[in-house]
Scaffold this active site. Structure first.
Site, short mmCIF file in Angstrom:
data_model
loop_
_atom_site.label_atom_id
_atom_site.label_comp_id
_atom_site.label_asym_id
_atom_site.label_seq_id
_atom_site.Cartn_x
_atom_site.Cartn_y
_atom_site.Cartn_z
N LYS A 36 0.84 -1.21 0.00
CA LYS A 36 0.00 0.00 0.00
C LYS A 36 0.87 1.26 0.00
CE LYS A 36 -3.58 2.33 2.59
NZ LYS A 36 -3.98 2.52 3.97
N ASP A 41 -7.64 1.94 0.06
CA ASP A 41 -7.77 2.22 1.49
C ASP A 41 -9.23 1.98 1.87
OD1 ASP A 41 -9.26 4.35 0.62
OD2 ASP A 41 -8.28 5.82 1.90
#
Ligand code: SF4
Length: 222
Positions: A134, A152
């Site tokens: 991420k 997210d």
């Protein structure tokens, strides 16, 4: 929501492949300034900000970084102080012990393997200690070289509501989005969903009546 209702709603809005472009275009008009909320002026600051943003808010990170970046301008600076001093300087972002260790490990590798520069590709970024997919996705995307799509909590929720994925796990959601979202939009797509998710498609109570894509959304309540 009953299954039959969902089926009807999906039929009403049409296939996701036909909806993805108008969704992106309308959100881009609505949020022309949709960008990352973290404040930084160079790649090293971007990398540090994203690493610090784990388990805390961007606002919180932005409170800490001006003083941090004034003190630590180069990778060497993070290694020139005792670990405890760095921990104190990032304390307010939480998980400071783990984050300080990751920062120092990352700075060491930047110096030893990348001439002190932040690498641009996802494959190189994920080699840095404490840098997961991420974080690497956010950094490579902000550096203009997106190799994937950042997922997210907002991107997850909106992608599900919009019927772009049925998955729950971020990596599987990203796989679905990569197949769907045009490559040139991989960078801005998450920002558009994040801005829409914060302002309109709120987790508990989506404001569907005010939503510019409600005719393209199978979860619309209007
Ligand atoms: S119509 Fe409602 S559920 Fe769908 S994207 Fe808009 S606010 Fe979210």
């Amino acid at each position: 929501m009953p299954r039959s209702y969902l089926r009807e709603a999906r039929k009403r809005v049409g296939p996701k492949r036909a909806r993805i472009r108008p969704v992106i275009e309308r959100l881009a008009v609505e949020y022309p300034d949709a960008t990352i909320a973290l404040r930084f002026t160079k790649p090293l600051e971007l990398l540090v900000s994203v690493m610090l943003s784990a388990q805390t808010t961007d606002v919180n990170v932005n409170r800490v970084t001006p003083a941090l970046f004034a003190k630590y301008a180069r990778p060497e600076d993070y290694l020139a102080v005792p670990a405890e001093e760095l921990e104190r300087d990032i304390f307010a972002t939480g998980f400071y012990h783990q984050k300080a260790r990751s920062l120092r490990g990352t700075m060491q590798m930047l110096i030893e393997e990348f001439d002190g520069e932040v690498p641009q590709t996802l494959d190189e970024l994920v080699r840095l200690p404490g840098v997961g997919r991420k974080t690497a996705n956010v950094v490579s995307s902000e550096l203009g070289n997106p190799s994937g799509i950042v997922v997210d909590t907002h991107v997850r929720r909106l992608s599900q509501r919009l019927g772009f994925t049925k998955e729950e796990e971020p990596e599987k959601i990203e796989r679905d989005l990569i197949r769907l979202v045009p490559r040139e939009d991989w960078g801005r797509f998450p920002h558009l969903l994040i801005w829409h998710g914060r302002r309109v498609c709120i987790a508990r109570d989506p404001r569907c009546a005010d939503c510019v894509i409600n005719d393209l959304c199978p979860s619309s309540r209007v």
